[in-house]
Scaffold this active site. Structure first.
Site, PDB file in Angstrom:
ATOM      1  N   ARG A 101      11.145  -1.489  12.254  1.00  5.31           N
ATOM      2  CA  ARG A 101       9.924  -1.140  12.976  1.00  5.31           C
ATOM      3  C   ARG A 101       9.675  -2.132  14.105  1.00  5.31           C
ATOM      4  NH1 ARG A 101       5.239  -0.145   8.552  1.00  5.31           N
ATOM      5  NH2 ARG A 101       4.042  -1.196  10.158  1.00  5.31           N
ATOM      6  N   ARG A 148      -9.583   1.066   8.670  1.00  6.75           N
ATOM      7  CA  ARG A 148      -9.165  -0.292   8.992  1.00  6.75           C
ATOM      8  C   ARG A 148     -10.245  -1.058   9.732  1.00  6.75           C
ATOM      9  NH1 ARG A 148      -3.467   0.572   8.932  1.00  6.75           N
ATOM     10  NH2 ARG A 148      -2.216  -1.285   9.303  1.00  6.75           N
ATOM     11  N   ARG A 202      -0.814  -8.356  13.546  1.00  5.31           N
ATOM     12  CA  ARG A 202      -1.283  -7.414  12.511  1.00  5.31           C
ATOM     13  C   ARG A 202      -2.125  -8.135  11.463  1.00  5.31           C
ATOM     14  NH1 ARG A 202       4.369  -5.391  10.996  1.00  5.31           N
ATOM     15  NH2 ARG A 202       3.421  -4.323   9.224  1.00  5.31           N
ATOM     16  N   ARG A 227      11.976  -7.119   4.126  1.00  9.81           N
ATOM     17  CA  ARG A 227      12.030  -5.699   4.517  1.00  9.81           C
ATOM     18  C   ARG A 227      12.943  -5.519   5.735  1.00  9.81           C
ATOM     19  NH1 ARG A 227       6.316  -2.775   5.024  1.00  9.81           N
ATOM     20  NH2 ARG A 227       6.236  -3.085   7.256  1.00  9.81           N
ATOM     21  N   LYS A 243       0.830  -1.216   0.000  1.00  9.76           N
ATOM     22  CA  LYS A 243       0.000   0.000   0.000  1.00  9.76           C
ATOM     23  C   LYS A 243       0.860   1.259   0.000  1.00  9.76           C
ATOM     24  CE  LYS A 243      -2.125  -0.790   3.884  1.00  9.76           C
ATOM     25  NZ  LYS A 243      -1.628  -2.092   4.358  1.00  9.76           N
TER      26      LYS A 243
HETATM   27  P1  ADP Z   1       0.950  -2.058   8.033  1.00 12.35           P
HETATM   28  O1  ADP Z   1      -0.105  -1.794   7.012  1.00 12.35           O
HETATM   29  O2  ADP Z   1       2.256  -2.480   7.442  1.00 12.35           O
HETATM   30  O3  ADP Z   1       0.511  -2.976   9.139  1.00 12.35           O
HETATM   31  P2  ADP Z   1       0.799   0.707   9.055  1.00 12.35           P
HETATM   32  O4  ADP Z   1       2.002   1.562   8.985  1.00 12.35           O
HETATM   33  O5  ADP Z   1      -0.344   1.044   8.160  1.00 12.35           O
HETATM   34  O6  ADP Z   1       1.359  -0.745   8.792  1.00 12.35           O
HETATM   35  O7  ADP Z   1       0.243   0.653  10.551  1.00 12.35           O
HETATM   36  C1  ADP Z   1       1.060   0.343  11.654  1.00 12.35           C
HETATM   37  C2  ADP Z   1       0.218   0.269  12.932  1.00 12.35           C
HETATM   38  O8  ADP Z   1      -0.387   1.552  13.193  1.00 12.35           O
HETATM   39  C3  ADP Z   1      -0.944  -0.711  12.929  1.00 12.35           C
HETATM   40  O9  ADP Z   1      -0.562  -2.040  13.224  1.00 12.35           O
HETATM   41  C4  ADP Z   1      -1.849  -0.103  14.016  1.00 12.35           C
HETATM   42  O10 ADP Z   1      -1.376  -0.367  15.308  1.00 12.35           O
HETATM   43  C5  ADP Z   1      -1.688   1.389  13.773  1.00 12.35           C
HETATM   44  N1  ADP Z   1      -2.704   1.919  12.819  1.00 12.35           N
HETATM   45  C6  ADP Z   1      -2.456   2.496  11.616  1.00 12.35           C
HETATM   46  N2  ADP Z   1      -3.595   2.871  11.024  1.00 12.35           N
HETATM   47  C7  ADP Z   1      -4.605   2.516  11.857  1.00 12.35           C
HETATM   48  C8  ADP Z   1      -6.020   2.614  11.812  1.00 12.35           C
HETATM   49  N3  ADP Z   1      -6.647   3.159  10.753  1.00 12.35           N
HETATM   50  N4  ADP Z   1      -6.732   2.144  12.860  1.00 12.35           N
HETATM   51  C9  ADP Z   1      -6.138   1.598  13.922  1.00 12.35           C
HETATM   52  N5  ADP Z   1      -4.803   1.451  14.045  1.00 12.35           N
HETATM   53  C10 ADP Z   1      -4.032   1.902  13.026  1.00 12.35           C
END
Ligand code: ADP
Length: 201
Positions: A139, A88, A150, A127, A13
């Site tokens: 990370r 999400r 996740r 990664r 993404k």
């Molecule tokens: P990825 O898609 O690789 O899991 P992101 O960078 O999008 O990573 O998100 C990392 C973390 O940030 C998620 O695992 C969550 O804890 C938090 N997060 C990000 N966006 C949201 C969201 N829309 N709602 C709830 N938690 C979120």
């Protein structure tokens, strides 16, 4: 152009959103990036989110909805935005629909990147290795345990968001297993169709 990119962690993404941002000259709104910035800056939202994110769980809907509401109302998002990592949960999708309806706006498309789970695990491992090889910082949620959480959160909370948009006929699915350029091309094709439909409609 108002877009949402959906897909499990590691689906690509972020990479595709960055390309779409260049193409359409609209901001890329990544809740993950924003939350990581909040953690780094030790803001109240960041302090609350850190432990949750490190585990790989989702931060509360209220927190992210508040962040996104501010971004969507900002002047640079007037011409549109690319949402990466939001919504999400179905509650977040409903909150977004409300925010847009209040401004008489709608999404042009929701693009779902489909990738199989075995490939995701391999991508995350790569990664981590690439980051370490460059002397970078990995990370905290890229450990195998947090990644599992996740993925579980994605399957339980975010997969229903795709169904939510499918019902509204805005969901477009793209094969995220292809090479990065091929995925970009597939998204371009989908968007050509989506934008034409909107103009005609
Ligand atoms: P990825 O898609 O690789 O899991 P992101 O960078 O999008 O990573 O998100 C990392 C973390 O940030 C998620 O695992 C969550 O804890 C938090 N997060 C990000 N966006 C949201 C969201 N829309 N709602 C709830 N938690 C979120």
């Amino acid at each position: 152009m108002r877009l949402v990119l959906l897909g499990p962690p590691g689906a690509g993404k972020g990479t595709q959103s960055a390309r779409l941002k260049e193409k359409y000259h609209v901001p890329q709104l990544s809740t993950g990036d924003m939350l990581r910035a909040a953690v780094k800056a030790a803001t109240p939202a960041g302090l609350e989110a850190k432990a949750i994110m490190d585990k790989g769980a989702l931060v509360p809907d209220e927190t992210v909805v508040g962040i996104i509401a501010d971004c969507i109302a900002a002047p640079d998002a007037k011409a549109g935005f690319i949402l990466d990592g939001f919504p999400r949960t179905v509650r977040q999708a409903e909150a977004l629909a409300k925010m847009l309806a209040a401004k008489n706006l709608d999404l042009d498309a929701v693009i779902e990147l489909k990738v199989d789970e075995a490939a995701l695990l391999a991508r995350i491992a790569k990664r981590v290795n690439d980051t370490l090889a460059c002397g970078g910082t990995v990370r905290a949620d890229d450990t195998p345990e947090a990644f599992k959480t996740r993925l579980a959160a994605y399957n339980a909370e975010t997969a229903p968001v795709a169904a939510f948009y499918a019902k509204k006929s805005v969901l477009k699915t793209v094969d995220g297993m292809a090479l990065v350029d091929a995925v970009t091309e597939a998204i371009d094709q989908v968007l050509d169709g989506a934008v034409r439909t909107v103009r005609l409609g």
